[in-house]
Design a protein around this motif. Structure first.
Motif, PDB file in Angstrom:
ATOM      1  N   UNK A  43      27.252 -44.100  51.485  1.00 27.45           N
ATOM      2  CA  UNK A  43      26.402 -43.317  50.594  1.00 27.45           C
ATOM      3  C   UNK A  43      25.370 -44.212  49.910  1.00 27.45           C
ATOM      4  N   UNK A  44      25.771 -45.390  49.524  1.00 27.87           N
ATOM      5  CA  UNK A  44      24.801 -46.330  48.951  1.00 27.87           C
ATOM      6  C   UNK A  44      23.707 -46.667  49.965  1.00 27.87           C
ATOM      7  N   UNK A  45      24.119 -46.865  51.214  1.00 22.57           N
ATOM      8  CA  UNK A  45      23.139 -47.146  52.275  1.00 22.57           C
ATOM      9  C   UNK A  45      22.199 -45.956  52.462  1.00 22.57           C
ATOM     10  N   UNK A  46      22.753 -44.760  52.379  1.00 25.23           N
ATOM     11  CA  UNK A  46      21.949 -43.542  52.541  1.00 25.23           C
ATOM     12  C   UNK A  46      20.911 -43.431  51.434  1.00 25.23           C
ATOM     13  N   UNK A  47      21.344 -43.639  50.201  1.00 28.40           N
ATOM     14  CA  UNK A  47      20.413 -43.549  49.070  1.00 28.40           C
ATOM     15  C   UNK A  47      19.317 -44.613  49.176  1.00 28.40           C
ATOM     16  N   UNK A  48      19.693 -45.805  49.576  1.00 28.07           N
ATOM     17  CA  UNK A  48      18.695 -46.872  49.738  1.00 28.07           C
ATOM     18  C   UNK A  48      17.686 -46.482  50.825  1.00 28.07           C
ATOM     19  N   UNK A  49      18.181 -45.953  51.924  1.00 26.49           N
ATOM     20  CA  UNK A  49      17.304 -45.582  53.029  1.00 26.49           C
ATOM     21  C   UNK A  49      16.342 -44.471  52.609  1.00 26.49           C
ATOM     22  N   UNK A  50      16.845 -43.485  51.880  1.00 32.69           N
ATOM     23  CA  UNK A  50      15.975 -42.397  51.417  1.00 32.69           C
ATOM     24  C   UNK A  50      14.861 -42.921  50.509  1.00 32.69           C
ATOM     25  N   UNK A  51      15.200 -43.863  49.645  1.00 33.49           N
ATOM     26  CA  UNK A  51      14.220 -44.361  48.687  1.00 33.49           C
ATOM     27  C   UNK A  51      13.220 -45.335  49.308  1.00 33.49           C
ATOM     28  N   UNK A  52      13.574 -45.933  50.435  1.00 33.63           N
ATOM     29  CA  UNK A  52      12.719 -46.950  51.041  1.00 33.63           C
ATOM     30  C   UNK A  52      12.122 -46.547  52.386  1.00 33.63           C
ATOM     31  N   UNK A  53      12.453 -45.364  52.870  1.00 29.44           N
ATOM     32  CA  UNK A  53      11.957 -44.954  54.181  1.00 29.44           C
ATOM     33  C   UNK A  53      10.460 -44.683  54.113  1.00 29.44           C
ATOM     34  N   UNK A  54       9.682 -45.221  55.056  1.00 34.36           N
ATOM     35  CA  UNK A  54       8.222 -45.072  55.004  1.00 34.36           C
ATOM     36  C   UNK A  54       7.722 -43.641  55.194  1.00 34.36           C
TER      37      UNK A  54
END
Length: 216
Positions: free
Chosen positions: A183-194
């Motif tokens: 879930x932490x990885x998911x949140x990071x990906x959502x916030x940093x996805x181009x």
């Protein structure tokens, strides 16, 4: 709870309520210990449906059909909803609820593994609601992005896990550590996805709202 109980209770006390049929389905879910979207999430979902006015919705995680029926009630007339459910014991109840509501033609229930279906669907879907196994969100994301048009919305529920996600990995029970990490990885990906612009909100059990800003 993420927000203290007094604040949540006050906010929820202002909610104008739902149709009697949705209230009935919600009561039945609680009596059988089936989780449904919280009142705070329902309010946010109604707002997004009013703003976006989607013609097509994809739900990942149907359970007994409450959220699909909720979206169908408040989405524009003619909106098509596709929902995916893997848990066999809940599928007959969901189908029966759709039948009771007269929504069999507007809601399509796909049975089986979500990732298998996501890889096969073509889309596009104006709104995608993620409410399935929390540890799988990160694995669903590439296919979900493929199915979203520019301007499409991805709504993900239960992302803060009653506040556990902000804790150290070693502060959560061993059996929950994989979900915690994913879930932490998911949140990071959502916030940093181009391709995405994302807000993380302490609503209900935590929710993210992501808009696809461009095609990739």
């Amino acid at each position: 709870m993420i927000v203290d109980e007094r604040t949540a209770a006050f906010i929820n006390s202002l909610d104008p309520g739902k149709t009697e049929f949705l209230n009935e389905i919600e009561r039945e879910a609680k009596e059988t210990n089936v989780p449904v979207i919280r009142t705070e999430m329902q309010s946010l979902m109604k707002l997004l449906l009013a703003v976006k006015r989607p013609a097509s919705i994809l739900e990942v995680g149907c359970a007994i059909g409450f959220s699909a029926l909720f979206m169908s009630e408040y989405a524009p007339e003619g909106c098509r909803i596709t929902t995916i459910e893997k848990y066999e014991k809940r599928i007959p109840t969901a189908r029966e609820n759709f039948k009771r509501a007269g929504k069999e033609e507007s809601i399509t229930l796909l049975e089986g593994d979500a990732l298998d279906w996501l890889c096969r669907l073509e889309g596009p879907y104006d709104l995608i609601f993620m409410d399935a196994a929390k540890g799988q969100y990160i694995h669903f994301l590439p296919e979900v992005l493929r199915l979203m048009p520019e301007g499409g919305i991805l709504l993900s529920d239960n992302v803060l896990q009653d506040g556990d996600v902000i804790q150290s990995r070693y502060a959560v029970t061993r059996r929950n550590r994989t979900i915690h990490t994913r879930m932490r990885d998911y949140l990071y990906e959502l916030k940093h996805h181009p391709l995405l612009e994302t807000a993380i909100l302490p609503v209900g059990d935590g929710v993210t709202i992501s808009v696809k800003t461009k095609q990739g």
